[in-house]
Design a protein around this motif. Sequence first.
Motif, short mmCIF file in Angstrom:
data_model
loop_
_atom_site.label_atom_id
_atom_site.label_comp_id
_atom_site.label_asym_id
_atom_site.label_seq_id
_atom_site.Cartn_x
_atom_site.Cartn_y
_atom_site.Cartn_z
N PRO A 28 0.83 -1.21 0.00
CA PRO A 28 0.00 0.00 0.00
C PRO A 28 0.86 1.25 0.00
CG PRO A 28 -0.71 -1.54 1.72
CD PRO A 28 0.60 -2.04 1.20
N ALA A 29 0.32 2.32 -0.55
CA ALA A 29 1.02 3.60 -0.49
C ALA A 29 0.99 4.13 0.93
CB ALA A 29 0.36 4.59 -1.44
N ARG A 30 2.04 4.86 1.28
CA ARG A 30 2.10 5.52 2.58
C ARG A 30 2.03 7.04 2.39
NH1 ARG A 30 3.97 2.93 7.31
NH2 ARG A 30 4.56 0.75 7.01
N ILE A 31 1.45 7.71 3.37
CA ILE A 31 1.47 9.17 3.37
C ILE A 31 2.83 9.61 3.91
CG2 ILE A 31 0.45 11.26 4.33
CD1 ILE A 31 -2.22 9.81 4.45
N ALA A 32 3.62 10.23 3.04
CA ALA A 32 4.99 10.58 3.39
C ALA A 32 5.13 12.01 3.88
CB ALA A 32 5.90 10.37 2.18
N GLY A 33 4.14 12.87 3.58
CA GLY A 33 4.23 14.26 3.99
C GLY A 33 2.92 14.98 3.77
N VAL A 34 2.71 16.07 4.50
CA VAL A 34 1.50 16.87 4.37
C VAL A 34 1.87 18.33 4.56
CG1 VAL A 34 0.87 16.70 6.82
CG2 VAL A 34 -0.92 17.12 5.12
N GLY A 35 1.17 19.22 3.88
CA GLY A 35 1.40 20.66 4.03
C GLY A 35 0.12 21.43 3.76
N THR A 36 -0.02 22.59 4.36
CA THR A 36 -1.23 23.41 4.19
C THR A 36 -0.84 24.86 3.94
OG1 THR A 36 -1.40 23.78 6.59
CG2 THR A 36 -2.64 21.92 5.66
N ALA A 37 -1.79 25.63 3.41
CA ALA A 37 -1.57 27.06 3.17
C ALA A 37 -2.92 27.77 3.14
CB ALA A 37 -0.83 27.28 1.85
N VAL A 38 -2.91 29.04 3.48
CA VAL A 38 -4.12 29.87 3.44
C VAL A 38 -3.77 31.22 2.83
CG1 VAL A 38 -5.30 28.76 5.39
CG2 VAL A 38 -3.68 30.62 5.82
N THR A 39 -4.78 32.03 2.58
CA THR A 39 -4.56 33.37 2.06
C THR A 39 -4.15 34.32 3.20
OG1 THR A 39 -6.96 33.61 2.19
CG2 THR A 39 -6.01 33.19 0.02
N PRO A 40 -3.56 35.47 2.89
CA PRO A 40 -2.99 36.32 3.94
C PRO A 40 -4.01 36.93 4.91
CG PRO A 40 -2.07 36.88 1.79
CD PRO A 40 -3.21 35.96 1.54
N GLU A 41 -5.17 37.37 4.40
CA GLU A 41 -6.11 38.10 5.25
C GLU A 41 -7.10 37.15 5.92
OE1 GLU A 41 -5.82 38.92 1.92
OE2 GLU A 41 -4.41 40.58 2.18
N SER A 42 -7.36 37.40 7.19
CA SER A 42 -8.38 36.64 7.90
C SER A 42 -9.29 37.59 8.66
CB SER A 42 -7.75 35.62 8.85
OG SER A 42 -7.08 36.28 9.92
N TYR A 43 -10.52 37.12 8.91
CA TYR A 43 -11.53 37.97 9.53
C TYR A 43 -12.34 37.15 10.53
CZ TYR A 43 -10.58 40.68 5.27
OH TYR A 43 -9.97 41.36 4.25
N HIS A 72 -10.02 32.74 6.63
CA HIS A 72 -9.18 33.44 5.67
C HIS A 72 -10.01 33.68 4.41
CE1 HIS A 72 -5.19 33.15 7.66
NE2 HIS A 72 -5.87 32.26 8.35
N LEU A 73 -10.13 34.96 4.02
CA LEU A 73 -10.97 35.35 2.89
C LEU A 73 -10.24 36.40 2.06
CD1 LEU A 73 -14.35 35.79 4.81
CD2 LEU A 73 -13.80 33.93 3.23
N THR A 74 -10.54 36.43 0.77
CA THR A 74 -10.02 37.45 -0.12
C THR A 74 -11.22 38.24 -0.62
OG1 THR A 74 -8.25 35.94 -0.76
CG2 THR A 74 -8.60 37.88 -2.15
N LEU A 75 -11.52 39.33 0.08
CA LEU A 75 -12.75 40.08 -0.17
C LEU A 75 -12.54 41.13 -1.25
CD1 LEU A 75 -13.89 40.58 3.54
CD2 LEU A 75 -14.59 38.80 1.93
N PRO A 76 -13.62 41.53 -1.93
CA PRO A 76 -13.50 42.60 -2.94
C PRO A 76 -13.10 43.91 -2.27
CG PRO A 76 -15.80 42.11 -2.50
CD PRO A 76 -15.00 41.04 -1.81
N PRO A 77 -12.32 44.74 -2.95
CA PRO A 77 -11.91 46.02 -2.34
C PRO A 77 -13.11 46.95 -2.20
CG PRO A 77 -11.28 45.93 -4.66
CD PRO A 77 -11.79 44.57 -4.31
N PRO A 78 -13.06 47.86 -1.25
CA PRO A 78 -14.17 48.80 -1.09
C PRO A 78 -14.21 49.79 -2.24
CG PRO A 78 -12.37 49.34 0.41
CD PRO A 78 -12.01 48.04 -0.24
N ASP A 79 -15.42 50.23 -2.59
CA ASP A 79 -15.56 51.26 -3.62
C ASP A 79 -15.37 52.63 -3.00
OD1 ASP A 79 -17.91 51.86 -2.26
OD2 ASP A 79 -19.20 50.81 -3.69
N SER A 80 -15.65 53.67 -3.77
CA SER A 80 -15.40 55.03 -3.29
C SER A 80 -16.23 55.38 -2.07
CB SER A 80 -15.68 56.04 -4.41
OG SER A 80 -17.02 55.89 -4.88
N GLY A 81 -17.37 54.67 -1.91
CA GLY A 81 -18.22 54.93 -0.76
C GLY A 81 -17.93 54.01 0.41
N GLY A 82 -16.90 53.18 0.27
CA GLY A 82 -16.54 52.26 1.34
C GLY A 82 -17.32 50.97 1.34
N ASN A 83 -18.15 50.76 0.32
CA ASN A 83 -18.96 49.54 0.24
C ASN A 83 -18.23 48.46 -0.56
OD1 ASN A 83 -21.24 50.82 1.53
ND2 ASN A 83 -21.57 51.91 -0.40
#
Length: 375
Positions: A28-43, A72-83
Amino acid sequence: MTIGFDIDHPEVLDLPAPPPRAVVAPEPARIAGVGTAVTPESYTQQEVLDLFAISDPKIRSVFLNSAISRRHLTLPPPDSGGNRASEPQGDLLAKHARIAVDMGLRALRSCLDDAGAGLADIDYLCCVTSTGFLTPGLSALIIREAGIDPSCHRADVVGMGCNAGLNALNATAAWARSNPGRLAVMICSEACSAAYTFDSTMRTAVVNSLFGDGAAAVALVAGDGEAADGPRVLSFASHIITDAIGAMRYDWDGDQNRFSFYLDPGIPYVVGAHAEQVVDRLLSGAGLPRSAVNHWVVHSGGKKVIDAVRVNLGLTRHDMRHTTGVLSDYGNLSSGSFLFSYERLLGEGVVEPGDYGVLMTMGPGSTIETALVQW
């Protein structure tokens, strides 16, 4: 006896039959390694509610009672009104390509470091995603960006949802088992921020309160090159609840002009009611009772889903500690969630040689996937 023929003595000769050849099953195959990653911003959940100025008490309750502390989320940037407004589907697809490749590469490098391997060692790459559609697929983009040998074997699993990590692990482990000593890698990269729709409906509120961005990678090898301390992947069992095929889906929302998730409120009860069936089938194939399982690594599908699985399988909160911990810290990371829990289990240092573990994911279909591993 077999029949032989001698040229000098043309009469038929009786020769002894050769001994039967021993059939050696591949390791059987063995799990030899594992790794994880997320985006920079979290809320926090409260921060998301504030950023989108959500005041509806029912929707706020969904967010604040989700058992999720931060995502961790990558949200849309705010518009001129902050929305912050919903992004067009084309922008979401571009966001998916950018985020999924970036997270996938970082998870891959972390996984290879854990396995003591390098990019040149990869002979097979399977990439999983359900949060966007790419042609060429994620595997081709990652091979190009990472500088992996272009002759690397590859496959892409697209659109299977939260259960897809175990579907792909099955294929990846099978390839490794058929090619002893060669490294196979699976990457699950889910840019859930690229699959969000922002409106005032409860349908989108449930989804928007739950998912987060994340990627996970796992390396497998069989035969002479196997890692001594990685668990062997022994078997898989699957079950599709066809009566609930539409309970979890990602389809076109004509009102929003984009794809969006739909999650039926009855999902926890549907999944919970079928959990025993597939787990017991997985264990019966190895002649094991449920009590023989030392470690449970379950997809962080949501608070109610986790509770339903725990109750129906007779598990303790301690059994599910990594599942609930990942949900609290990251939300639902879709196909790679279970590998975040697996990584936490290894980090505890509690696993002993001979221990059995069950990996379990749930997703559209409605589907339950399981795998049995042993250290």
